[in-house]
Structures are given as C-alpha cells and as structure tokens.
Design a protein around this motif. Sequence first.
Motif, short mmCIF file in Angstrom:
data_model
loop_
_atom_site.label_atom_id
_atom_site.label_comp_id
_atom_site.label_asym_id
_atom_site.label_seq_id
_atom_site.Cartn_x
_atom_site.Cartn_y
_atom_site.Cartn_z
N ASP A 1 0.87 -1.17 0.00
CA ASP A 1 0.00 0.00 0.00
C ASP A 1 0.90 1.22 0.00
N ALA A 2 0.94 1.95 -1.12
CA ALA A 2 1.85 3.09 -1.27
C ALA A 2 1.52 4.22 -0.31
N ASP A 3 0.29 4.27 0.18
CA ASP A 3 -0.09 5.33 1.10
C ASP A 3 0.50 5.12 2.50
N ALA A 4 0.97 3.90 2.78
CA ALA A 4 1.42 3.59 4.13
C ALA A 4 2.88 3.18 4.22
N ALA A 5 3.54 2.89 3.12
CA ALA A 5 4.90 2.36 3.19
C ALA A 5 5.83 3.07 2.21
N GLU A 6 7.11 3.04 2.52
CA GLU A 6 8.14 3.58 1.63
C GLU A 6 8.50 2.49 0.62
N VAL A 7 7.88 2.56 -0.53
CA VAL A 7 7.96 1.49 -1.52
C VAL A 7 9.39 1.26 -2.00
N GLU A 8 10.10 2.31 -2.39
CA GLU A 8 11.45 2.14 -2.92
C GLU A 8 12.41 1.58 -1.89
N LYS A 9 12.30 2.01 -0.65
CA LYS A 9 13.16 1.49 0.41
C LYS A 9 12.86 0.00 0.64
N LEU A 10 11.61 -0.34 0.64
CA LEU A 10 11.19 -1.73 0.82
C LEU A 10 11.72 -2.62 -0.30
N GLN A 11 11.59 -2.18 -1.53
CA GLN A 11 12.07 -2.95 -2.68
C GLN A 11 13.59 -3.11 -2.62
N SER A 12 14.29 -2.04 -2.35
CA SER A 12 15.75 -2.07 -2.29
C SER A 12 16.23 -3.04 -1.21
N LEU B 1 5.37 -14.51 -1.66
CA LEU B 1 4.55 -13.30 -1.84
C LEU B 1 4.56 -12.56 -0.53
N ILE B 2 4.94 -11.29 -0.59
CA ILE B 2 4.98 -10.46 0.60
C ILE B 2 3.82 -9.48 0.55
N ASN B 3 2.96 -9.56 1.56
CA ASN B 3 1.81 -8.65 1.69
C ASN B 3 2.20 -7.57 2.69
N TYR B 4 2.74 -6.46 2.17
CA TYR B 4 3.24 -5.42 3.06
C TYR B 4 2.18 -4.33 3.23
N PHE B 5 1.15 -4.69 3.96
CA PHE B 5 0.09 -3.74 4.32
C PHE B 5 -0.57 -4.25 5.59
N SER B 6 -0.99 -3.33 6.43
CA SER B 6 -1.68 -3.74 7.65
C SER B 6 -3.10 -3.20 7.70
N GLU B 7 -3.35 -2.14 6.94
CA GLU B 7 -4.69 -1.58 6.92
C GLU B 7 -5.61 -2.51 6.13
N ASP B 8 -6.79 -2.71 6.66
CA ASP B 8 -7.74 -3.62 6.02
C ASP B 8 -8.47 -2.92 4.88
N LYS B 9 -8.02 -3.22 3.67
CA LYS B 9 -8.67 -2.71 2.47
C LYS B 9 -9.06 -3.93 1.65
N LEU B 10 -10.31 -4.04 1.34
CA LEU B 10 -10.84 -5.21 0.65
C LEU B 10 -10.10 -5.49 -0.66
N VAL B 11 -9.75 -4.46 -1.39
CA VAL B 11 -9.07 -4.65 -2.68
C VAL B 11 -7.70 -5.30 -2.48
N LEU B 12 -6.98 -4.93 -1.43
CA LEU B 12 -5.69 -5.57 -1.14
C LEU B 12 -5.88 -7.02 -0.73
N HIS B 13 -6.89 -7.29 0.05
CA HIS B 13 -7.19 -8.67 0.45
C HIS B 13 -7.52 -9.53 -0.77
N GLY C 1 3.37 -11.65 5.55
CA GLY C 1 2.97 -10.25 5.58
C GLY C 1 2.90 -9.69 6.98
N LEU C 2 2.50 -8.44 7.03
CA LEU C 2 2.30 -7.77 8.30
C LEU C 2 1.02 -8.31 8.94
N ALA C 3 0.95 -8.18 10.26
CA ALA C 3 -0.26 -8.60 10.98
C ALA C 3 -1.46 -7.85 10.41
N ASN C 4 -2.54 -8.58 10.24
CA ASN C 4 -3.71 -8.05 9.56
C ASN C 4 -4.96 -8.66 10.18
#
Length: 161
Positions: free
Chosen positions: A24-35, A95-107, A120-123
């Motif tokens: 979820d780009a709104d909650a995580a530093e995507v480039e740092k995570l990928q690197s 597969l890494i699910n790097y989001f903790s906020e419950d968004k149906l589309v991510l699920h 993934g992160l706790a969800n």
Amino acid sequence: MEKRFSTRKKQDLHRLKRVGLIVDADAAEVEKLQSKLLSVFSLSKNQLSSLIFKENKEQEKEQEIYFSEKDFTWRGRLKKESKLNEFLAQDFDLLINYFSEDKLVLHWVSASAEAKLKVGLANEEKRLNDIEIVVKEEEIELFMSELKKYVNIITDSWKNL
C-alpha cells in the motif's frame, strides 16, 4: 475470496526464484522496501514483481504495476485491460503482503495471487498469510530481518530432508 482461500494448495519452498510484493503506497516507503528486499535475498530486479496500491495511479515504473479500485468493475470483477492481470498470472515462490490496513481490494488481490509461501504484516484477515510478522509498517529493517530468518529456516529444512 472465500473460494480462493479454500482452494489454495500448499507447496514446498526450496529456494527463492520469483518474489512478489503487494504494498500500500499510502502507508509504506515502496522504494526502500524494494531495495532492502533485493539486497537481503540477493535478488535481481527481474526476480521481483511489485504491485503497488495507490488511490490515484501514477505513471508506472519498470517492474512495478500500480493499481487502484478503478481496476475493478462496479460488480467487483477485475477489468480485462487491467495490468493487474499480469501480476496475478505469475507463480511466486514468496509473496509479501506489506500492508496492515484492512482494504478489501488488497485482500482480494493477495488471495488471488499464487505463491508457495505468503508472508505479511499482521492483519485482521488471518487467512491471507502463512506467516505474519508483527511489526509497524515503518520498521522495514526489522521486518526484513525476521522475514530472512523464517525463509532460511523453511528452505534449510527442505535441504535436510
């Protein structure tokens, strides 16, 4: 999603060749995570496919697919022209699910993706991941060190059989 959870096949993980990342780009530093992911597992860029959820899509970069709720029809089906189809057509070792906020589309996307191991992160939705790592989204270093530890344990156990 219920059907996807119930029909998922468990598979053995011997080594990492293909890694998927849903973030979820709104909650995580995507480039740092990928690197960090590339360096921790000594992956090349073509071994990592990133899927980035963004409320408003931006221009896509190489090896990344941005998606939003606009990739779905009003009935909740994935649009045929969506680049999300490219991501879901792949078989991942991890597969890494790097989001903790419950968004149906991510699920939905996570449940639809094929992977031998999902971490993934706790969800709230406990069926998404085989392993949950309980850290805050901004604790990327800690997440990666724990992820590396568990993946090594799993892959090493198969080498010893």
